[in-house]
Design an enzyme around this catalytic site. Structure first.
Site, PDB file in Angstrom:
ATOM      1  N   TRP A   1     -15.540  -9.461   0.553  1.00 36.01           N
ATOM      2  CA  TRP A   1     -15.291  -8.873   1.880  1.00 36.01           C
ATOM      3  C   TRP A   1     -16.566  -8.285   2.454  1.00 36.01           C
ATOM      4  O   TRP A   1     -16.818  -8.369   3.664  1.00 36.01           O
ATOM      5  CB  TRP A   1     -14.181  -7.827   1.811  1.00 36.01           C
TER       6      TRP A   1
ATOM      7  N   ASP B   1     -15.813   0.268   4.790  1.00 38.58           N
ATOM      8  CA  ASP B   1     -14.538  -0.443   4.756  1.00 38.58           C
ATOM      9  C   ASP B   1     -13.747   0.159   3.601  1.00 38.58           C
ATOM     10  O   ASP B   1     -14.066  -0.061   2.441  1.00 38.58           O
ATOM     11  CB  ASP B   1     -14.804  -1.943   4.535  1.00 38.58           C
TER      12      ASP B   1
ATOM     13  N   LYS C   1      -2.401  -2.085   2.338  1.00 37.18           N
ATOM     14  CA  LYS C   1      -2.462  -1.741   0.906  1.00 37.18           C
ATOM     15  C   LYS C   1      -1.912  -0.325   0.694  1.00 37.18           C
ATOM     16  O   LYS C   1      -0.851  -0.169   0.125  1.00 37.18           O
ATOM     17  CB  LYS C   1      -3.887  -1.879   0.403  1.00 37.18           C
TER      18      LYS C   1
END
Ligand SMILES: Cc1ncc(COP(=O)(O)O)c(C=O)c1O
Length: 363
Positions: free
Chosen positions: A105, A175, A199
């Site tokens: 990511w 992030d 999440k």
């Protein structure tokens, strides 16, 4: 199986939500607080929804102790849109930014940013398949960089920063998609914290952005209106129709976290859950963690047997026992147990029991 015949879901995201939140949402579904309608059907301009979004923001502010000079935005587009929005808004002076590449990511974020400016990899653990977190600080970054970017928890590789890089006056962007709300953070050390919800926050569809006020207002003329943080801040995340239902569920999750002791208690539980699992893996003959001990994630526990066929057998047999989504990301294989906030200790215990039995049977 647990209550309602639910499985223990170890998915990396979307993932488990707290059962009391699901029950509340179920109870509210057809007639939200006497409004005669569900939140899904409600105008986002209604008083009822206004209260939902205001309370969600207030509860998140309280949980994370977000300072006054930060705005909280509820956006769409997932994590992936933030890979673009961050450079489009923050490359405001030198057009330089420094990225730490610690996984898939982070790399995607870096590649996207390269479309917009002079982007440098300031630290990387790619040569070791991202099994550890590089240490870097002020001396490693370009002093005129517009921002520095990290991925605080690497969902696929199971690593996490256990320190906040000191970037001096250069704003730090993180992030936190896969570890927001898992432990207390000092928000004032960051320029932007952002996280996809799916999440630890709620259902997919809403992305949380916590941004320091002075970093807004620099999007270029050509920036599409939806991609300008300031537009969203000026309109209290209601420039257009927000993801109402996802925001409402996220708000219920925030209330649940508050009612169960806030982030200190959450951190304690998360350390206990992950600690138990890593201790067992380290003591076992069959399973191994590829991740450097000091950089292990509390959220995504990656492990392997070293035999691909045995890994597959593990995942299939675990599934038959109601322990689902234990395969590693399709890019690296092996196993991954994502044990986010909503995974109860009973789920971790059930996994360890199964792992022991499997080890016994496959010596
Ligand atoms: C750390 C991290 N960042 C970004 C993303 C991408 O998020 P999205 O799928 O919402 O675009 C993910 C997805 O799992 C992730 O784990």
């Amino acid at each position: 199986m647990t209550q309602y015949d639910r499985v223990y879901n170890f998915s990396a995201g979307p993932s488990m939500l707290p059962l009391p939140v699901l029950e509340k949402v179920r109870d509210d579904l057809l007639n939200y607080k006497g409004s005669g309608q569900s939140v899904m059907e409600m105008s986002h301009r209604s008083d009822a929804f206004k209260k939902i979004i205001e309370e969600a923001e207030a509860d998140l502010r309280e949980l994370m102790n977000i300072p006054e000079n930060y705005r909280v935005l509820f956006l769409q587009g997932g994590g992936t849109l933030q890979f673009s929005m961050v450079p489009m808004n923050l490359l405001r002076k030198s057009k330089k930014a420094d990225y730490a590449v610690t996984g898939t990511w982070a790399k995607k974020a870096y590649k996207e940013a390269c479309r917009f400016g002079d982007i440098k990899v300031v630290a990387s653990s790619e040569e070791d398949t991202f099994t550890w977190i590089p240490k870097f600080g002020k001396e490693d970054i370009r002093p005129d960089a517009d921002y520095v970017y990290i991925t605080s928890n690497n969902t696929i590789y199971g690593t996490a920063y256990n320190y906040v890089p000191d970037t001096g006056d250069v704003p730090l962007v993180a992030d936190m998609s896969s570890n927001i709300l898992s432990q207390p953070v000092d928000v004032s050390k960051y320029g932007i914290i952002w996280a996809g919800a799916q999440k630890n926050v709620g259902p997919a569809g809403v992305t949380i952005v916590i941004i320091r006020e002075d970093l807004m207002g620099f999007a270029g003329e050509e920036t599409p209106v939806y991609l300008d943080y300031k537009i969203h801040a000026d309109n209290d995340s209601m420039y257009n129709t927000p993801p109402c239902f996802a925001i409402y569920v996220a708000g219920e999750v925030f209330k649940h976290i508050k009612a169960t002791g806030g982030l200190d208690a959450m951190y304690q539980r998360n350390r206990e859950k992950a600690g138990k699992l890593y201790d067992y893996i380290d003591s076992s003959e069959l399973y191994k963690s590829p991740v450097a001990k000091e950089d292990r994630s509390l959220m995504n526990v990656v492990f392997v047997t070293g035999d691909k066929d045995l890994d597959k057998k593990f995942v299939a047999e675990a599934k038959a026992q109601g322990l689902v989504n234990l395969s590693g990301h399709r890019s690296i294989g092996g196993m991954r147990a994502s044990i986010y906030n909503a995974m109860p200790m009973e789920g971790v215990d059930a996994l360890i029991e199964f792992m022991k039995k499997f080890e016994e049977e496959n010596k």
